[in-house]
Design a protein around this motif. Structure first.
Motif, PDB file in Angstrom:
ATOM      1  N   ALA A 109       0.800  -1.222   0.000  1.00  0.00           N
ATOM      2  CA  ALA A 109       0.000   0.000   0.000  1.00  0.00           C
ATOM      3  C   ALA A 109       0.833   1.272   0.000  1.00  0.00           C
ATOM      4  O   ALA A 109       0.309   2.350  -0.234  1.00  0.00           O
ATOM      5  N   ASP A 110       2.131   1.174   0.251  1.00  0.00           N
ATOM      6  CA  ASP A 110       2.985   2.358   0.182  1.00  0.00           C
ATOM      7  C   ASP A 110       3.507   2.588  -1.228  1.00  0.00           C
ATOM      8  O   ASP A 110       4.287   3.501  -1.473  1.00  0.00           O
ATOM      9  N   GLY A 111       3.102   1.727  -2.189  1.00  0.00           N
ATOM     10  CA  GLY A 111       3.505   1.882  -3.573  1.00  0.00           C
ATOM     11  C   GLY A 111       4.808   1.222  -3.933  1.00  0.00           C
ATOM     12  O   GLY A 111       5.210   1.214  -5.088  1.00  0.00           O
ATOM     13  N   ASN A 112       5.488   0.638  -2.959  1.00  0.00           N
ATOM     14  CA  ASN A 112       6.764  -0.011  -3.228  1.00  0.00           C
ATOM     15  C   ASN A 112       6.569  -1.482  -3.582  1.00  0.00           C
ATOM     16  O   ASN A 112       5.511  -2.067  -3.327  1.00  0.00           O
ATOM     17  N   VAL A 113       7.607  -2.073  -4.171  1.00  0.00           N
ATOM     18  CA  VAL A 113       7.567  -3.480  -4.569  1.00  0.00           C
ATOM     19  C   VAL A 113       8.383  -4.294  -3.577  1.00  0.00           C
ATOM     20  O   VAL A 113       9.578  -4.034  -3.379  1.00  0.00           O
ATOM     21  N   ASN A 114       7.739  -5.253  -2.951  1.00  0.00           N
ATOM     22  CA  ASN A 114       8.389  -6.101  -1.950  1.00  0.00           C
ATOM     23  C   ASN A 114       8.774  -7.444  -2.557  1.00  0.00           C
ATOM     24  O   ASN A 114       7.976  -8.086  -3.239  1.00  0.00           O
ATOM     25  N   ILE A 115       9.992  -7.869  -2.274  1.00  0.00           N
ATOM     26  CA  ILE A 115      10.465  -9.195  -2.669  1.00  0.00           C
ATOM     27  C   ILE A 115      10.637 -10.021  -1.403  1.00  0.00           C
ATOM     28  O   ILE A 115      11.403  -9.648  -0.512  1.00  0.00           O
ATOM     29  N   LYS A 116       9.916 -11.137  -1.303  1.00  0.00           N
ATOM     30  CA  LYS A 116       9.983 -12.009  -0.136  1.00  0.00           C
ATOM     31  C   LYS A 116      10.411 -13.405  -0.569  1.00  0.00           C
ATOM     32  O   LYS A 116       9.632 -14.151  -1.173  1.00  0.00           O
ATOM     33  N   LEU A 117      11.644 -13.748  -0.271  1.00  0.00           N
ATOM     34  CA  LEU A 117      12.185 -15.076  -0.575  1.00  0.00           C
ATOM     35  C   LEU A 117      12.841 -15.610   0.693  1.00  0.00           C
ATOM     36  O   LEU A 117      14.031 -15.357   0.948  1.00  0.00           O
ATOM     37  N   PRO A 118      12.083 -16.340   1.519  1.00  0.00           N
ATOM     38  CA  PRO A 118      12.576 -16.754   2.835  1.00  0.00           C
ATOM     39  C   PRO A 118      13.876 -17.556   2.813  1.00  0.00           C
ATOM     40  O   PRO A 118      14.668 -17.474   3.748  1.00  0.00           O
ATOM     41  N   ASP A 119      14.110 -18.335   1.762  1.00  0.00           N
ATOM     42  CA  ASP A 119      15.313 -19.167   1.704  1.00  0.00           C
ATOM     43  C   ASP A 119      16.394 -18.554   0.813  1.00  0.00           C
ATOM     44  O   ASP A 119      17.258 -19.267   0.297  1.00  0.00           O
ATOM     45  N   ALA A 120      16.371 -17.223   0.646  1.00  0.00           N
ATOM     46  CA  ALA A 120      17.336 -16.565  -0.235  1.00  0.00           C
ATOM     47  C   ALA A 120      18.772 -16.748   0.234  1.00  0.00           C
ATOM     48  O   ALA A 120      19.700 -16.790  -0.585  1.00  0.00           O
ATOM     49  N   ALA A 121      18.978 -16.868   1.538  1.00  0.00           N
ATOM     50  CA  ALA A 121      20.342 -17.024   2.055  1.00  0.00           C
ATOM     51  C   ALA A 121      20.932 -18.388   1.703  1.00  0.00           C
ATOM     52  O   ALA A 121      22.152 -18.528   1.583  1.00  0.00           O
ATOM     53  N   GLN A 122      20.074 -19.393   1.511  1.00  0.00           N
ATOM     54  CA  GLN A 122      20.545 -20.741   1.192  1.00  0.00           C
ATOM     55  C   GLN A 122      20.595 -21.000  -0.311  1.00  0.00           C
ATOM     56  O   GLN A 122      21.306 -21.902  -0.757  1.00  0.00           O
ATOM     57  N   LYS A 123      19.868 -20.209  -1.093  1.00  0.00           N
ATOM     58  CA  LYS A 123      19.810 -20.428  -2.535  1.00  0.00           C
ATOM     59  C   LYS A 123      20.205 -19.155  -3.266  1.00  0.00           C
ATOM     60  O   LYS A 123      20.229 -18.064  -2.682  1.00  0.00           O
TER      61      LYS A 123
END
Length: 244
Positions: free
Chosen positions: A167-181
């Motif tokens: 709702a703030d107009g920004n784009v969120n990237i959520k990748l919980p396992d990003a540190a492992q992959k």
């Protein structure tokens, strides 16, 4: 009678002073240098500060992604000698944006302010994922303005669980396992034209400022795992008016 009028006049003055004092308390006061604030305001970042210095030649605004190294000067305060001042960063970088002020005095001496991290404006619902019901009217209004980026048919569109607009107009990237992959993300215009790529998403959460996309409308994205495996191919929408 005159005595009564005087008493009434004094009471009126006291009441006006009380209301004025209450209004001043409620008004936001920026921090005083060397401290200052940096607030994310719908795709832009606003810096605010109060200065007690009078012999100031210039105040440079410096930005970094790591808060320690690679600070670059992105602009200067228009009126550095003013007591209350502000600067608007219209093109913030993807991820965390750290800021500090370079203060140059008229005698040639200089100092740096504290380093601060830009934080979301508390008046904006930055945790609310936009659904199609929130954006369908905005999408309809943009159709006539973006003939070159014509909106494709989206019969059953829904926001992605990995990349979505809040709702703030920004784009969120959520990748919980990003540190492992090893994840990478490519962004495209709705007509397929390539925009930019994030070659390595290092953390589980990343916020892209709306200003990076340059205009409102539909955008496509592709998430790749280890450079070759397509994890998701989907779309998102950035509306013109995105504060809710």
């Amino acid at each position: 009678m005159k005595h009564l009028v005087r008493i009434t006049f004094v009471i009126g003055i006291l009441l006006l002073s009380a209301f004025a004092g209450k209004a001043q308390v409620q008004e936001y006061t920026p921090p005083v240098l060397p401290d200052f604030s940096a607030s994310i305001k719908t795709g832009k970042i606003q810096l605010d500060w109060i200065s007690g210095f009078t012999q100031v030649k210039e105040i440079g605004i410096q930005r970094s992604l790591d808060s320690v190294l690679n600070f670059n000067t992105i602009g200067y305060a228009s009126y550095p000698t003013q007591t209350r001042n502000a600067y608007l960063d219209n093109r913030p970088l993807p991820g965390n944006n750290y800021y500090r002020l370079f203060i140059l005095f008229t005698n040639g001496r200089y100092m740096y302010s504290k380093t601060v991290l830009a934080l979301s404006d508390s008046t904006i619902r930055a945790d609310m994922k936009l659904q199609y019901a929130d954006i369908k009217d905005a999408a309809r209004g943009l159709r006539g303005k973006e003939q070159e980026n014509k909106e494709p048919d989206r019969v059953s569109w829904h926001p992605s669980n990995y990349i979505y607009t809040t709702a703030d107009g920004n784009v969120n990237i959520k990748l919980p396992d990003a540190a492992q992959k090893h994840y990478s993300v490519k962004f495209f215009e709705s007509n397929g034209q390539f925009l930019f790529e994030i070659e390595h998403v290092k953390g589980p959460s990343l916020v892209l400022e709306k200003a990076i996309f340059l205009h409102a409308g539909w955008f496509n994205f592709e998430i790749y795992e280890n450079g070759t495996t397509l994890k998701e191919k989907w779309s998102l929408f950035i509306p013109l008016n995105y504060k809710m």
